[in-house]
Write a protein that holds these residues in place. Structure first.
Motif, PDB file in Angstrom:
ATOM      1  N   ALA A   6       0.833  -1.201   0.000  1.00 46.99           N
ATOM      2  CA  ALA A   6       0.000   0.000   0.000  1.00 46.99           C
ATOM      3  C   ALA A   6       0.867   1.250   0.000  1.00 46.99           C
ATOM      4  O   ALA A   6       0.819   2.047  -0.919  1.00 46.99           O
ATOM      5  CB  ALA A   6      -0.911  -0.016   1.223  1.00 46.99           C
ATOM      6  N   GLY A   7       1.664   1.442   1.021  1.00 43.95           N
ATOM      7  CA  GLY A   7       2.517   2.610   1.088  1.00 43.95           C
ATOM      8  C   GLY A   7       3.692   2.350   2.007  1.00 43.95           C
ATOM      9  O   GLY A   7       3.668   1.448   2.832  1.00 43.95           O
ATOM     10  N   ILE A   8       4.753   3.119   1.842  1.00 39.71           N
ATOM     11  CA  ILE A   8       5.926   2.980   2.684  1.00 39.71           C
ATOM     12  C   ILE A   8       6.318   4.351   3.210  1.00 39.71           C
ATOM     13  O   ILE A   8       6.099   5.366   2.549  1.00 39.71           O
ATOM     14  CB  ILE A   8       7.118   2.348   1.946  1.00 39.71           C
ATOM     15  N   TYR A   9       6.901   4.361   4.385  1.00 36.99           N
ATOM     16  CA  TYR A   9       7.439   5.587   4.948  1.00 36.99           C
ATOM     17  C   TYR A   9       8.943   5.421   5.090  1.00 36.99           C
ATOM     18  O   TYR A   9       9.422   4.429   5.642  1.00 36.99           O
ATOM     19  CB  TYR A   9       6.824   5.883   6.310  1.00 36.99           C
ATOM     20  N   MET A  10       9.692   6.366   4.564  1.00 35.91           N
ATOM     21  CA  MET A  10      11.145   6.346   4.667  1.00 35.91           C
ATOM     22  C   MET A  10      11.551   7.422   5.662  1.00 35.91           C
ATOM     23  O   MET A  10      11.421   8.615   5.397  1.00 35.91           O
ATOM     24  CB  MET A  10      11.780   6.596   3.292  1.00 35.91           C
ATOM     25  N   ALA A  11      12.028   6.990   6.803  1.00 35.69           N
ATOM     26  CA  ALA A  11      12.369   7.916   7.888  1.00 35.69           C
ATOM     27  C   ALA A  11      13.751   8.504   7.671  1.00 35.69           C
ATOM     28  O   ALA A  11      14.572   7.962   6.929  1.00 35.69           O
ATOM     29  CB  ALA A  11      12.319   7.175   9.217  1.00 35.69           C
ATOM     30  N   PRO A  12      14.044   9.631   8.310  1.00 36.45           N
ATOM     31  CA  PRO A  12      15.394  10.200   8.256  1.00 36.45           C
ATOM     32  C   PRO A  12      16.433   9.200   8.764  1.00 36.45           C
ATOM     33  O   PRO A  12      16.145   8.374   9.635  1.00 36.45           O
ATOM     34  CB  PRO A  12      15.296  11.423   9.174  1.00 36.45           C
ATOM     35  N   THR A  13      17.641   9.275   8.218  1.00 33.73           N
ATOM     36  CA  THR A  13      18.728   8.390   8.620  1.00 33.73           C
ATOM     37  C   THR A  13      19.937   9.235   9.026  1.00 33.73           C
ATOM     38  O   THR A  13      19.939  10.455   8.874  1.00 33.73           O
ATOM     39  CB  THR A  13      19.134   7.458   7.462  1.00 33.73           C
ATOM     40  N   SER A  14      20.976   8.554   9.495  1.00 37.62           N
ATOM     41  CA  SER A  14      22.200   9.269   9.871  1.00 37.62           C
ATOM     42  C   SER A  14      22.867   9.892   8.653  1.00 37.62           C
ATOM     43  O   SER A  14      23.545  10.914   8.749  1.00 37.62           O
ATOM     44  CB  SER A  14      23.170   8.319  10.575  1.00 37.62           C
ATOM     45  N   ILE A  15      22.675   9.270   7.487  1.00 40.45           N
ATOM     46  CA  ILE A  15      23.269   9.803   6.256  1.00 40.45           C
ATOM     47  C   ILE A  15      22.469  10.990   5.744  1.00 40.45           C
ATOM     48  O   ILE A  15      23.024  12.006   5.330  1.00 40.45           O
ATOM     49  CB  ILE A  15      23.337   8.700   5.176  1.00 40.45           C
ATOM     50  N   ASN A  16      21.145  10.850   5.765  1.00 42.10           N
ATOM     51  CA  ASN A  16      20.250  11.931   5.337  1.00 42.10           C
ATOM     52  C   ASN A  16      19.306  12.287   6.491  1.00 42.10           C
ATOM     53  O   ASN A  16      18.140  11.909   6.489  1.00 42.10           O
ATOM     54  CB  ASN A  16      19.431  11.495   4.115  1.00 42.10           C
ATOM     55  N   PRO A  17      19.794  13.003   7.489  1.00 43.95           N
ATOM     56  CA  PRO A  17      18.986  13.262   8.687  1.00 43.95           C
ATOM     57  C   PRO A  17      17.827  14.215   8.456  1.00 43.95           C
ATOM     58  O   PRO A  17      16.927  14.282   9.296  1.00 43.95           O
ATOM     59  CB  PRO A  17      20.008  13.870   9.668  1.00 43.95           C
TER      60      PRO A  17
END
Length: 238
Positions: A6-17
Motif C-alpha cells: 500500500a505505502g511505505i514511509y522512509m524515515a530520516p537516517t544518519s546519512i540523510n537526517p
C-alpha cells in the motif's frame, strides 16, 4: 515484494537526517490501500492520486518509446508497460539535503518544488550545476537500469539536493523501476564495436547490491561489468 503493498514511509537516517519520504505503488489497488491508511477516503482524494499515477505512467511509456526509437530498438518489444513504478513524495528541509546519488531504476519523472530550489546535477566535467525551478515543467532523470538496458549508451545522472533555505521543500518523484524479471543489454545494442558490457540482473537484485555495498552513486554498476564478473569467476575457478 518489489513494491509496497500500500505505502511505505522512509524515515530520516544518519546519512540523510533531514530527509523523509512517503511512497506508494501506481496501481489502483495500491492507491486505494494507501488512501485507507491515511484516512484519505473521499472520492476526490483517491481520484486525484489515481489520475496523477495514470498520467505519470503514460508519460513513462511515451519517453521510453522515444528512447528506444532513438537507439534503433523496436519500441513495441521493450516491454516497459509491465514494469512496476513507484511514487515518492519528498520532504527534505534544512542543510544538507540529499547526498550524491543516482536513481537505481530506469526513469524518474520529478515534479519539482517551484518555491524552493536545491537540486544539483553533475555535468560531464564532474561539476555540479544547480537546476532552478521552472514553473509548469517536469524534470526527467535516467537511472542505473537505463544504463544496463542500453549497454552503456544511456548515461545515469548523478545528482544531489542542497537545501539552503529555512523552508520545507516538497517535490513528487515517480520512478519507473525496472522489470521484475531479468534486465540485460538489448541484443540490438550489442555488436563487435559495442560488446556486452553488463551481465544480466534484476532490479531487485541490483537494489540489494547497492544497499549492501553502500554504493549509491552508480558505482555499483562496475560490479555488473562483464569483464569484472568474468575475472571474479576465473579467480574462483568458476
Amino acid at each position: 515484494m518489489l513494491l509496497p503493498v500500500a505505502g511505505i514511509y522512509m524515515a530520516p537516517t544518519s546519512i540523510n537526517p533531514l530527509y523523509e519520504a512517503l511512497g506508494l505503488g501506481c496501481t489502483s489497488a495500491d492507491v486505494d490501500k494507501f488512501c485507507s491508511l491515511l484516512d484519505a477516503s473521499s472520492p476526490h482524494q483517491r481520484q486525484t492520486i489515481m489520475r496523477y499515477a495514470e498520467a505519470a505512467h503514460e508519460l513513462f511509456m511515451r519517453i521510453g518509446k522515444k528512447l528506444a526509437e532513438s537507439l534503433g530498438v523496436k519500441s513495441q518489444s521493450i516491454g516497459i508497460g509491465n514494469w512496476p513504478c513507484l511514487q515518492i513524495q519528498f520532504h527534505p528541509f534544512g542543510s544538507p539535503g540529499v547526498q550524491i546519488h543516482t536513481d537505481s531504476g530506469f526513469l524518474t519523472i520529478l515534479q519539482y518544488d517551484e518555491g524552493v530550489g536545491g537540486l544539483e546535477v553533475m555535468d560531464t566535467s564532474g561539476q555540479f550545476i544547480p537546476v532552478e525551478p521552472w514553473p509548469d515543467t517536469l524534470l526527467v532523470n535516467l537511472g542505473d537500469m537505463a544504463t544496463v538496458w542500453s549497454n552503456g549508451r544511456l548515461c545515469n545522472v548523478k545528482h544531489k539536493v542542497q537545501c539552503k533555505e529555512a523552508k520545507i521543500r516538497v517535490s513528487i518523484a515517480s520512478f519507473l523501476l525496472g522489470p521484475r524479471e531479468t534486465v540485460e543489454p538489448r541484443l540490438e545494442l550489442v555488436d563487435d564495436d559495442h560488446p556486452r558490457w553488463y551481465v544480466p540482473t534484476t532490479y531487485e537484485d541490483y537494489r540489494k547490491l547497492r544497499l549492501s555495498t553502500e554504493l549509491q552513486a552508480g558505482e555499483a554498476l562496475a560490479l555488473l561489468h562483464t569483464p569484472t564478473v568474468n575475472k571474479m569467476l576465473e579467480s574462483r575457478g568458476g
